[in-house]
Scaffold this motif. Structure first.
Motif, PDB file in Angstrom:
ATOM      1  N   ASN A  39       2.035   9.668  -7.733  1.00 15.02           N
ATOM      2  CA  ASN A  39       3.025   8.757  -7.158  1.00 15.02           C
ATOM      3  C   ASN A  39       3.828   9.370  -6.020  1.00 15.02           C
ATOM      4  O   ASN A  39       4.924   8.885  -5.690  1.00 15.02           O
ATOM      5  CB  ASN A  39       3.967   8.222  -8.237  1.00 15.02           C
ATOM      6  N   LYS A  40       3.283  10.416  -5.398  1.00 18.09           N
ATOM      7  CA  LYS A  40       3.883  10.980  -4.195  1.00 18.09           C
ATOM      8  C   LYS A  40       3.084  10.525  -2.973  1.00 18.09           C
ATOM      9  O   LYS A  40       1.876  10.309  -3.050  1.00 18.09           O
ATOM     10  CB  LYS A  40       3.916  12.502  -4.277  1.00 18.09           C
ATOM     11  N   ILE A  41       3.770  10.363  -1.868  1.00 18.83           N
ATOM     12  CA  ILE A  41       3.105   9.893  -0.654  1.00 18.83           C
ATOM     13  C   ILE A  41       2.484  11.087   0.068  1.00 18.83           C
ATOM     14  O   ILE A  41       3.174  12.051   0.399  1.00 18.83           O
ATOM     15  CB  ILE A  41       4.095   9.161   0.262  1.00 18.83           C
ATOM     16  N   GLY A  68       6.603   7.349  -3.622  1.00 19.78           N
ATOM     17  CA  GLY A  68       5.499   6.404  -3.700  1.00 19.78           C
ATOM     18  C   GLY A  68       5.622   5.442  -4.865  1.00 19.78           C
ATOM     19  O   GLY A  68       6.373   5.677  -5.816  1.00 19.78           O
ATOM     20  N   THR A 115       0.140   6.373  -1.271  1.00 17.39           N
ATOM     21  CA  THR A 115       0.614   6.942  -2.536  1.00 17.39           C
ATOM     22  C   THR A 115      -0.560   7.477  -3.341  1.00 17.39           C
ATOM     23  O   THR A 115      -1.505   6.734  -3.643  1.00 17.39           O
ATOM     24  CB  THR A 115       1.364   5.884  -3.351  1.00 17.39           C
ATOM     25  N   HIS A 117      -2.506   8.720  -6.615  1.00 18.80           N
ATOM     26  CA  HIS A 117      -2.523   8.620  -8.075  1.00 18.80           C
ATOM     27  C   HIS A 117      -3.891   9.058  -8.565  1.00 18.80           C
ATOM     28  O   HIS A 117      -4.899   8.917  -7.863  1.00 18.80           O
ATOM     29  CB  HIS A 117      -2.177   7.200  -8.555  1.00 18.80           C
TER      30      HIS A 117
END
Length: 262
Positions: free
Chosen positions: A112-114, A145, A65, A67
């Protein structure tokens, strides 16, 4: 001149007397012994190289994830409720941001995206970093994520040295101290996150990502203090496996003492 005194004439063969030969021989032996002794003393008083690693010639694909607060990182799950935050870096003395821009623009945000990212691993003493060298090696996997967790904050005063983690954790040996200061300044001014390296009372090394009091990146403000043993007061919280130290740069005090980190 006495009759038995020796007199050396370079262009006359055989004019080098036995006493002179003995003196030269003794001097040569003593000089060699001094050199050997000096080399041994120098060798045994040097700190050994760290067992840090930089996988420059091989690439590894990491999925986690993404960030960016306070710096670009990839959160990877190691086991149930156990996560590691891998610090993302660019090639050379640059941040990871230029290699994320294409995907960032396309997806209108990556927090917060994978992501799947392929690059060169750097690791030492429990900390892991990933050098990105190709923007095409960064891909979106999903948008599901989970953001990193943060502990409660505590005020602390720490002694240590501000280092650039790329060199310290694997690329350079040594990657700290006066000898490395100019290189570290260039790395951190280029966007690589500044880290405070400390050693506690039990001689255990600890590392703190530095931010301002609002949790934002603080690269330029700490440049005058890099590579100098310092005392820093700030607010600490833990973000999975990393400590984050939020500071006011004006509160940094250069101690002038010998660095205790390694």
């Amino acid at each position: 001149m006495k009759q038995n005194d020796e007199f050396f004439v370079p262009y006359i063969e055989g004019s080098l007397g036995s006493k002179t030969k003995k003196t030269i021989k003794r001097f040569g032996i003593v000089a060699i012994l001094i050199v050997i002794f000096g080399a041994l003393v120098f060798g045994f008083t040097q700190k050994p190289f760290k067992n840090s690693s930089f996988e420059l010639t091989s690439t590894t694909k990491i999925v986690g994830t993404f960030h960016e607060n306070p710096y670009p990182m990839l959160r990877v799950q190691l086991a149930d409720n156990t996560y590691k935050n891998i610090v993302l870096l660019g090639f050379g003395k640059s941040s990871a941001n230029p290699y994320l821009e294409v995907l960032l623009t396309k997806e209108k945000g990556l927090n917060n995206k994978i992501l799947s990212i392929e690059g060169n691993l750097i690791y030492y003493n429990g900390k892991t970093l990933l050098q990105i060298t190709d923007e095409e090696k960064v891909a979106l996997v999903s948008s599901d994520g989970i953001a990193p967790t943060k502990s409660e904050t505590i005020e602390m005063t720490l002694e240590g040295e501000i280092i650039d983690p790329k060199c310290y954790f694997g690329v350079m040996k040594p990657g700290f101290g006066k000898i490395h200061r100019s290189c570290a300044v260039r790395c951190i001014s280029g966007g690589i996150p500044p880290v405070l390296a400390t050693t506690d009372d039990n001689n255990i090394s600890k590392y703190y990502l530095l931010t301002d009091l609002n949790g934002n990146a603080i690269n330029d403000a700490v440049l005058p203090y890099i590579g100098k043993p310092s005392e820093i007061k700030g607010i600490v919280h833990k973000m999975d496996d990393w400590h984050v130290l939020m500071i006011n740069p004006n509160d940094i005090k250069v101690t002038g003492s010998k660095s205790s980190i390694y």
